[in-house]
Motif scaffolding. Sequence first.
Motif, PDB file in Angstrom:
ATOM      1  N   ASN A   1       0.814  -1.227   0.000  1.00  0.00           N
ATOM      2  CA  ASN A   1       0.000   0.000   0.000  1.00  0.00           C
ATOM      3  C   ASN A   1       0.840   1.266   0.000  1.00  0.00           C
ATOM      4  N   TYR A   2       1.988   1.212  -0.603  1.00  0.00           N
ATOM      5  CA  TYR A   2       2.889   2.378  -0.567  1.00  0.00           C
ATOM      6  C   TYR A   2       2.486   3.365  -1.643  1.00  0.00           C
ATOM      7  N   ARG A   3       2.369   4.611  -1.258  1.00  0.00           N
ATOM      8  CA  ARG A   3       2.089   5.656  -2.242  1.00  0.00           C
ATOM      9  C   ARG A   3       3.135   6.747  -2.105  1.00  0.00           C
TER      10      ARG A   3
END
Lengths: 356, 207
Positions: free
Chosen positions: A274-276
């Motif tokens: 879930n890295y943004r």
Amino acid sequence: MTRPTRGFPACHYCGNCGAGCDTASFFCSADHLLPFAQETGRLEIVSNAVVARILTGENGLARGVQYFDRRTGAERQVLARVVVVGASCVDSTRILLNSTSAAHPNGIGNGSDVIGRYLCEQIRLHAVGYFPALAGTPTRNDRGIGGEHIYMPRFNHRPGRGRDYLRGFGMQFWNTGASVSGAHSLSATIPGFGASLKKEIKARHPAWFEMHPYGEVLPYAHNRIMVSKSRVDRYGVPLPHIDYRIGENERKMALHMADTMEEIVKAAGGVLVNYRRGLIDAMGSAIHEHGTCRMGADPKRSALNGFNQMHEVNNVFVVDGSAFPNASEKNPTLTILALAWRATDRLAEEMKNGNL
Amino acid sequence: MGTSEDLRLNRRRVLRTLATGAAGVATSPLWVEALIALSDEAGQIRAHAHASQPAVAASWTPKALTPAQNETVIVLTELIIPETDTPGARGALVNRFIDDVLQKAPQGERESFVRGLGWLDRQSRTLFRSDFAAATPAQQADLLTRLSAEGNPAREQQAGLDFFRVVKAMTITGYYTTEIGLRQELGDPGQLYLPRFAGCDHPEHQA
């Protein structure tokens, strides 16, 4: 404490500090300061007292505080020779700004108009992920003291490590290894359901990690705490209103933070979940507010002198993070404590000398 | 379970999470993120409470859900975390956890969850002419497989996907914050959840 202190043994390194220490080897005021102060017979602690304002006399000096009893709502006062404010940055600022009088129309000790300004709250990013190399290994008891376990100090002052921005950031690594929060909030990102999901959750349980860089925000006059003109708390006391935004310097730093996280994860063989990239945590996430009642040599540009004492009202001391002229990238509690200790030593001296 | 004040407090965390947009898929509706964050927090609180009060009441009735909805939740959560060599969601009473969270959640979130259960039954009737809880295990798994599929869903599937995301997260939280989930299944010593720290007994660390 690494050595026996005040009759308490040194740390045994075997407990969960976050839940309290059975041997009081973890410094906290409830074990290490207040009992000793109480023994003097000259300390009275008033719980559930919500301080609204500092009261001032005709000479402009503080003469005590007005507070409300949280349980009954009753308004009360405590009169005092000296008032020491340590309600944490936001609330101390609110109290000071709400303490208006003929002598202090802009809030007590605020002729300079610096109180409330220069709010420095660190910027924070975060990334979570797991290390495939650790998946399926036995669960280990390596969570650390409850929260951050590993700390990476600021490094951008080293040769060749700097970039085109001022100041810097450090990084905290949380929930490394067996992570309870990893077992639920992150596990829901694993696809599928059923026995295969259960197996995958177990495999990843010892492999999760979280990274949280904290970066210094420069002191800007426009980043400020004010008191609301329209909104009040249940005692009728104006609430704080906060204007805060980060600038170009911080944006550049945030990119360096993201690059650093990505570089570490890549080098360690981790997988981010879930890295943004580019996302900055909500302002206020670092909960390290500073700067709104800053100390300094020049009374026109600072509210406190070098001993946390108000330039304009010498019987008021402000001893929390608001006294810092900037935030740094670090956790401030120990520095706050050291400065408060130093300020109260000075206060005792001044009282002894008859200056207060 | 925590008090409603605990959960209120944690709505701040929900808002913070939403503000950062960090916890999830950007397209998730508010109620999805809110319920997940509430259950996350309730799980932490419960794991602590569990350590001091591991016994659970034998008789229990759902408060937020009807008995039929509760049955569906039991079936659904057991499909998500089934019994293997350790008990599954049913054995860990995950349905009670979900009912507790729903009971303390704001009305809107609770209603959205119940609508999700309704969606599941309608979908099941369309596909299998049977409510979800009464469908065969293969049919139930088939429906959940559709909801787990990657890629862009058809618009009418979105409600089901949102609901499945919530239920899955709540199930995982509800399961892995129990004695069964944390200690038996994960082999975690669970030392953060000791009812009290008995003290270090290493002779060399005594005062």
